[in-house]
Design an enzyme around this catalytic site. Structure first.
Site, PDB file in Angstrom:
ATOM      1  N   PRO A 112       0.784  -1.245   0.000  1.00 40.79           N
ATOM      2  CA  PRO A 112       0.000   0.000   0.000  1.00 40.79           C
ATOM      3  C   PRO A 112       0.817   1.297   0.000  1.00 40.79           C
ATOM      4  CG  PRO A 112       0.086  -0.872   2.214  1.00 40.79           C
ATOM      5  CD  PRO A 112       0.802  -1.875   1.350  1.00 40.79           C
ATOM      6  N   GLY A 113       2.142   1.213   0.045  1.00 43.45           N
ATOM      7  CA  GLY A 113       2.946   2.416  -0.101  1.00 43.45           C
ATOM      8  C   GLY A 113       3.851   2.763   1.057  1.00 43.45           C
ATOM      9  N   GLY A 114       3.851   1.970   2.113  1.00 42.61           N
ATOM     10  CA  GLY A 114       4.721   2.277   3.242  1.00 42.61           C
ATOM     11  C   GLY A 114       6.187   2.263   2.867  1.00 42.61           C
ATOM     12  N   LYS A 115       6.621   1.227   2.174  1.00 38.90           N
ATOM     13  CA  LYS A 115       8.028   1.132   1.782  1.00 38.90           C
ATOM     14  C   LYS A 115       8.373   2.187   0.735  1.00 38.90           C
ATOM     15  CE  LYS A 115       8.312  -3.777   2.944  1.00 38.90           C
ATOM     16  NZ  LYS A 115       6.910  -3.899   3.424  1.00 38.90           N
ATOM     17  N   ARG A 138      -5.249  -1.787  -5.432  1.00 37.27           N
ATOM     18  CA  ARG A 138      -4.107  -1.522  -4.550  1.00 37.27           C
ATOM     19  C   ARG A 138      -3.192  -0.466  -5.140  1.00 37.27           C
ATOM     20  NH1 ARG A 138      -2.458  -4.786  -0.600  1.00 37.27           N
ATOM     21  NH2 ARG A 138      -0.304  -4.920  -1.337  1.00 37.27           N
ATOM     22  N   ASP A 178       9.573  -6.627  -2.434  1.00 37.19           N
ATOM     23  CA  ASP A 178       8.935  -7.136  -1.223  1.00 37.19           C
ATOM     24  C   ASP A 178       7.781  -8.017  -1.705  1.00 37.19           C
ATOM     25  OD1 ASP A 178       8.550  -7.266   1.645  1.00 37.19           O
ATOM     26  OD2 ASP A 178       6.735  -6.082   1.310  1.00 37.19           O
ATOM     27  N   CYS A 231       7.461 -11.386   4.181  1.00 34.32           N
ATOM     28  CA  CYS A 231       7.051 -11.366   5.582  1.00 34.32           C
ATOM     29  C   CYS A 231       6.644 -12.774   5.992  1.00 34.32           C
ATOM     30  CB  CYS A 231       5.929 -10.354   5.836  1.00 34.32           C
ATOM     31  SG  CYS A 231       4.438 -10.630   4.855  1.00 34.32           S
TER      32      CYS A 231
END
Length: 443
Positions: A112-115, A138, A178, A231
């Site tokens: 969603p854009g955190g990284k 997404r 990721d 993860c």
């Protein structure tokens, strides 16, 4: 209950870690957020976010653990670019990529854009970030995240990795993969993920991850670096995948590394174990492409439209609204929209582009309306008019209300000196121009 097949797998693959891991997965997880250093010095941002924070994430200088009993997602500050709520271990892969100002960086599985927003903060507005997501819904969320965080030098593309590889051969200094995975690292935070997990999903994920890695490799320039992360814990998706990738790609090699609070990698790979670190499960590996030549592949450069009289007039009106806006020479017009496009932006034709640079204003024959993205990228001193609201006023604004305000014309609405959006003041009343999709119900 943890799935029995998962328990058996971990006992077989990691006999020394398995029992402490199982115990840790039944403990409460540590929520975290990351301060957005595009908005200033960490000390300044930390002072604003202090009511919600309790300790620094060791491996991320801008990461902070969330104080128990607080809910920063409900604060009006969450609608500003101050912070992004992000699980602590999820910060580590972008930290490991170590993006430097001026580099060309790809986040291949970005939603969603955190990284991506962490990578953008590392670039400090210099260079280019390409954030890709194949799922259209997404991808829209990814675009919204980068908009809220005030990112100027990014392109958001809705495409599969193969399309990105064809468009950007040997182009990027640094690439982050990721990858989608079986999600075992989230068993503590998302109990429902335990029920959705199947033993066979690990093998299926490993196959898909290998395909993504092969496409990602094509985009790395000679001498460039590739970070692979998941993860999950399973060797098939992690160590085995990296080993198989190296067998297929003799021009890549593994590099060991160390991260504060997480220790040193082994054979280029590092697990974040929930019983050893204050974070969820994560795996990372760092790979380097051989530096056979210093020559970067050069996709066709984008050709901005030649500014006509109407465009020049729209730029003048834009500068009256945001006189402190920088890089005027990089403003281009596409249809009725003016954009601030990074000078290094390549030609993206043939790709579904959701965002390429910073949207500035929508310009018609008799009007110019500033875009919400411009508001989120500005500092108050860059706008012709700004109005800072207290908590009550910010909540009213976020609910879409109008209210009494001094001044006249387009005004940057802020809270604690951080942007919320635009308002337009006439006759002592501020008309709310926050996009309806971003408004909160009630107060």
């Amino acid at each position: 209950m943890l799935p029995q097949a998962f328990i058996d797998n971990m006992r077989a693959q990691f006999p020394d870690e398995a029992e402490p891991l199982f115990a840790a997965l039944d403990q409460p997880y540590a929520a975290a957020l990351r301060l957005n250093t595009l908005r200033g010095a960490i000390s300044t941002l930390e002072a604003i976010a202090a009511p919600f924070t309790d300790g620094t994430v060791p491996w991320c200088g801008a990461g902070r653990y969330i104080k128990e009993g607080t809910r920063p997602g409900l604060s009006p500050l969450h609608h500003t670019p101050l912070y992004y709520i992000q699980e602590a271990s999820a910060m580590a892969p972008a930290v490991l990529l170590n993006a430097q100002p001026g580099e060309y960086v790809l986040d291949l599985c970005a939603a969603p854009g955190g990284k991506s927003s962490l990578l953008a903060a590392s670039l400090r507005g210099e260079g280019l970030l390409v954030s890709c997501e194949p799922d259209s819904g997404r991808a829209s969320l990814l675009s919204s995240t980068l908009e809220r965080m005030g990112v100027k030098n990014a392109a958001v593309i809705n495409a599969y990795p193969g399309a990105i590889a064809r468009a950007f051969p040997a182009f990027f200094d640094a690439v982050l993969v990721d990858a989608p995975c079986s999600g075992e690292g989230m068993f503590r935070r998302d109990i429902a993920s335990r029920d959705a997990w199947l033993d066979g999903s690990c093998a299926g994920c490993a196959s898909r991850q290998a395909e993504i890695l092969d496409e990602a490799a094509k985009t790395v320039k000679p001498g460039g670096r590739l970070i692979y992360s998941t993860c999950t814990f399973d060797r098939r998706e992690n160590e085995d995948n990296v080993s198989a990738f190296l067998e297929r790609h003799s021009d890549f090699s593994i590099e060991d590394f160390e991260l504060p609070g997480l220790g040193r990698s082994e054979n280029g790979g590092l697990h974040v174990w929930p019983h050893r670190a204050r974070g969820d499960g994560q795996f990372m590996a760092r790979l380097r492409r051989a530096d056979e030549t210093s020559q970067r592949s050069a996709p066709k450069a984008a050709k901005p439209a030649k500014p006509d009289r109407d465009t020049q007039r729209a730029i003048e009106q834009l500068m009256a609204i945001a006189p402190g806006l920088e890089a005027r020479s990089e403003i281009v017009r596409r249809g009725d929209m003016l954009l601030l496009v990074p000078r290094d932006m390549p030609d993206l034709s043939g790709l579904r582009v959701l965002r390429d640079g910073l949207r500035l204003v929508r310009a018609g024959k008799n009007y110019v309306e500033p875009d919400h993205a411009l508001a989120m990228a500005l500092f108050p001193e860059q706008a012709a008019g700004a109005l800072d609201l207290d908590d009550e006023g910010a909540l009213r604004y976020l609910a879409g209300e109008t209210f009494d305000a001094p001044g006249r014309g387009w005004t940057l609405v802020t809270h604690r000196g951080l942007p919320l959006g635009w308002g337009k003041i006439a006759n002592g009343t501020l008309k709310n121009h926050l996009p309806k999709g971003l408004r909160r119900a009630g107060r």
